[in-house]
Design a protein around this motif. Structure first.
Motif, PDB file in Angstrom:
ATOM      1  N   ASP A   3      63.336 -13.401 -68.276  1.00  0.00           N
ATOM      2  CA  ASP A   3      63.493 -13.290 -66.613  1.00  0.00           C
ATOM      3  C   ASP A   3      62.940 -14.264 -65.978  1.00  0.00           C
ATOM      4  OD1 ASP A   3      64.039 -12.303 -64.350  1.00  0.00           O
ATOM      5  OD2 ASP A   3      63.120 -10.523 -64.428  1.00  0.00           O
ATOM      6  N   ARG A   4      63.597 -15.316 -65.493  1.00  0.00           N
ATOM      7  CA  ARG A   4      62.811 -16.317 -64.714  1.00  0.00           C
ATOM      8  C   ARG A   4      62.170 -15.915 -63.360  1.00  0.00           C
ATOM      9  NH1 ARG A   4      64.354 -21.675 -65.891  1.00  0.00           N
ATOM     10  NH2 ARG A   4      65.912 -21.862 -67.690  1.00  0.00           N
ATOM     11  N   SER A   5      62.588 -14.943 -62.919  1.00  0.00           N
ATOM     12  CA  SER A   5      61.732 -14.370 -61.530  1.00  0.00           C
ATOM     13  C   SER A   5      60.626 -13.852 -61.900  1.00  0.00           C
ATOM     14  CB  SER A   5      62.695 -13.361 -60.906  1.00  0.00           C
ATOM     15  OG  SER A   5      62.833 -12.246 -61.720  1.00  0.00           O
ATOM     16  N   LYS A   6      60.084 -13.392 -62.845  1.00  0.00           N
ATOM     17  CA  LYS A   6      59.287 -12.606 -63.382  1.00  0.00           C
ATOM     18  C   LYS A   6      58.040 -13.947 -63.608  1.00  0.00           C
ATOM     19  CE  LYS A   6      60.107  -8.301 -64.864  1.00  0.00           C
ATOM     20  NZ  LYS A   6      60.340  -7.431 -66.177  1.00  0.00           N
ATOM     21  N   SER A   7      58.644 -14.793 -64.341  1.00  0.00           N
ATOM     22  CA  SER A   7      57.990 -15.982 -64.596  1.00  0.00           C
ATOM     23  C   SER A   7      57.362 -16.843 -63.345  1.00  0.00           C
ATOM     24  CB  SER A   7      58.678 -17.394 -65.489  1.00  0.00           C
ATOM     25  OG  SER A   7      57.924 -18.217 -65.867  1.00  0.00           O
ATOM     26  N   LYS A   8      58.432 -16.848 -62.412  1.00  0.00           N
ATOM     27  CA  LYS A   8      57.846 -17.626 -61.226  1.00  0.00           C
ATOM     28  C   LYS A   8      56.710 -16.870 -60.726  1.00  0.00           C
ATOM     29  CE  LYS A   8      61.766 -20.146 -59.600  1.00  0.00           C
ATOM     30  NZ  LYS A   8      62.803 -20.397 -58.454  1.00  0.00           N
ATOM     31  N   GLY A   9      56.600 -15.484 -60.409  1.00  0.00           N
ATOM     32  CA  GLY A   9      55.974 -14.799 -59.858  1.00  0.00           C
ATOM     33  C   GLY A   9      54.666 -14.713 -60.603  1.00  0.00           C
ATOM     34  N   TRP A  10      54.527 -14.973 -61.734  1.00  0.00           N
ATOM     35  CA  TRP A  10      53.328 -14.881 -62.693  1.00  0.00           C
ATOM     36  C   TRP A  10      52.784 -16.295 -62.367  1.00  0.00           C
ATOM     37  CZ3 TRP A  10      51.486 -18.249 -66.547  1.00  0.00           C
ATOM     38  CH2 TRP A  10      50.568 -17.726 -67.090  1.00  0.00           C
ATOM     39  N   TYR A  11      53.553 -17.463 -62.214  1.00  0.00           N
ATOM     40  CA  TYR A  11      52.987 -18.617 -62.043  1.00  0.00           C
ATOM     41  C   TYR A  11      52.181 -18.765 -60.720  1.00  0.00           C
ATOM     42  CZ  TYR A  11      54.477 -20.673 -66.302  1.00  0.00           C
ATOM     43  OH  TYR A  11      54.674 -21.222 -67.545  1.00  0.00           O
ATOM     44  N   ILE A  12      52.923 -18.101 -59.716  1.00  0.00           N
ATOM     45  CA  ILE A  12      52.490 -18.076 -58.166  1.00  0.00           C
ATOM     46  C   ILE A  12      51.200 -17.316 -58.068  1.00  0.00           C
ATOM     47  CG2 ILE A  12      52.997 -17.077 -55.909  1.00  0.00           C
ATOM     48  CD1 ILE A  12      55.889 -18.139 -56.420  1.00  0.00           C
ATOM     49  N   ARG A  13      51.090 -16.227 -58.912  1.00  0.00           N
ATOM     50  CA  ARG A  13      50.025 -15.358 -58.955  1.00  0.00           C
ATOM     51  C   ARG A  13      48.799 -16.004 -59.410  1.00  0.00           C
ATOM     52  NH1 ARG A  13      53.778 -11.390 -60.356  1.00  0.00           N
ATOM     53  NH2 ARG A  13      53.025 -11.470 -62.448  1.00  0.00           N
ATOM     54  N   ARG A  14      49.125 -16.788 -60.694  1.00  0.00           N
ATOM     55  CA  ARG A  14      47.968 -17.328 -61.515  1.00  0.00           C
ATOM     56  C   ARG A  14      47.444 -18.573 -60.579  1.00  0.00           C
ATOM     57  NH1 ARG A  14      48.126 -19.333 -67.750  1.00  0.00           N
ATOM     58  NH2 ARG A  14      45.986 -20.086 -67.323  1.00  0.00           N
ATOM     59  N   GLY A  15      48.307 -19.086 -59.830  1.00  0.00           N
ATOM     60  CA  GLY A  15      47.931 -20.290 -58.938  1.00  0.00           C
ATOM     61  C   GLY A  15      47.151 -19.956 -57.627  1.00  0.00           C
ATOM     62  N   ILE A  16      47.291 -18.719 -57.112  1.00  0.00           N
ATOM     63  CA  ILE A  16      46.734 -18.033 -56.162  1.00  0.00           C
ATOM     64  C   ILE A  16      45.289 -17.477 -56.758  1.00  0.00           C
ATOM     65  CG2 ILE A  16      46.628 -15.973 -54.583  1.00  0.00           C
ATOM     66  CD1 ILE A  16      49.514 -16.254 -54.260  1.00  0.00           C
ATOM     67  N   GLY A  17      45.140 -17.191 -57.912  1.00  0.00           N
ATOM     68  CA  GLY A  17      44.018 -16.707 -58.445  1.00  0.00           C
ATOM     69  C   GLY A  17      43.221 -17.954 -59.082  1.00  0.00           C
ATOM     70  N   PHE A  18      43.726 -18.984 -59.417  1.00  0.00           N
ATOM     71  CA  PHE A  18      42.829 -20.238 -59.516  1.00  0.00           C
ATOM     72  C   PHE A  18      42.428 -20.633 -58.027  1.00  0.00           C
ATOM     73  CE2 PHE A  18      44.799 -20.825 -64.001  1.00  0.00           C
ATOM     74  CZ  PHE A  18      43.712 -20.746 -64.500  1.00  0.00           C
ATOM     75  N   ALA A  19      43.246 -20.800 -57.108  1.00  0.00           N
ATOM     76  CA  ALA A  19      42.774 -21.036 -55.763  1.00  0.00           C
ATOM     77  C   ALA A  19      41.562 -20.385 -55.218  1.00  0.00           C
ATOM     78  CB  ALA A  19      43.932 -21.171 -54.770  1.00  0.00           C
ATOM     79  N   PHE A  20      41.701 -19.114 -55.493  1.00  0.00           N
ATOM     80  CA  PHE A  20      40.758 -18.013 -54.956  1.00  0.00           C
ATOM     81  C   PHE A  20      39.545 -18.262 -55.588  1.00  0.00           C
ATOM     82  CE2 PHE A  20      38.657 -14.006 -55.259  1.00  0.00           C
ATOM     83  CZ  PHE A  20      38.039 -13.907 -54.293  1.00  0.00           C
ATOM     84  N   LEU A  21      39.447 -18.673 -56.909  1.00  0.00           N
ATOM     85  CA  LEU A  21      38.172 -18.784 -57.790  1.00  0.00           C
ATOM     86  C   LEU A  21      37.725 -20.112 -57.403  1.00  0.00           C
ATOM     87  CD1 LEU A  21      39.315 -17.360 -61.340  1.00  0.00           C
ATOM     88  CD2 LEU A  21      37.717 -16.515 -59.829  1.00  0.00           C
ATOM     89  N   GLY A  22      38.293 -21.050 -57.174  1.00  0.00           N
ATOM     90  CA  GLY A  22      38.137 -22.469 -56.789  1.00  0.00           C
ATOM     91  C   GLY A  22      37.033 -22.240 -55.439  1.00  0.00           C
TER      92      GLY A  22
END
Length: 115
Positions: A3-22
């Motif tokens: 399911d591509r929509s879950k994949s996009k959401g996962w990447y967005i959450r991961r990006g937000i998580g990395f930005a927050f940690l940074g």
């Protein structure tokens, strides 16, 4: 199925998580620089205490002057993989020539030139 929509959401959450940690890391480093400066430099050299924002400015200035903002192009893993691929493409004669050259440069052995 995939399911591509879950994949996009996962990447967005991961990006937000990395930005927050940074952002958290930058804030923590700024606090550490401010604390160390205010603890050591006034006592040792008579320097004035600095604010949190001045500490962040020092971090940015030191990065510009000492480290730059370039990225390292190859990590150790990618470099090893690249060298392994080159090794696999070499003929046995090329491998032996490489070994001899490596030993001469890195193992303290010097070939007798002209003796």
């Amino acid at each position: 199925m995939f399911d591509r929509s879950k994949s996009k959401g996962w990447y967005i959450r991961r990006g937000i998580g990395f930005a927050f940690l940074g952002a958290l890391a930058v804030a923590l480093f700024g606090f550490v620089v401010m604390s160390l400066w205010n603890w050591l430099l006034p006592a040792l050299f008579g320097a004035k205490a600095i604010t949190y924002w001045q500490a962040l400015g020092l971090l940015v200035l030191s990065r510009i002057l000492l480290g730059g903002f370039h990225r390292h192009h190859r990590s150790g893993f990618h470099h090893r993989r690249h060298m392994f691929e080159r090794w696999e493409r070499m003929t046995p004669e090329e491998r032996e020539r490489f070994r001899q050259g490596f030993r001469g440069r890195h193992c303290g052995h010097r070939e007798a030139e002209g003796n």
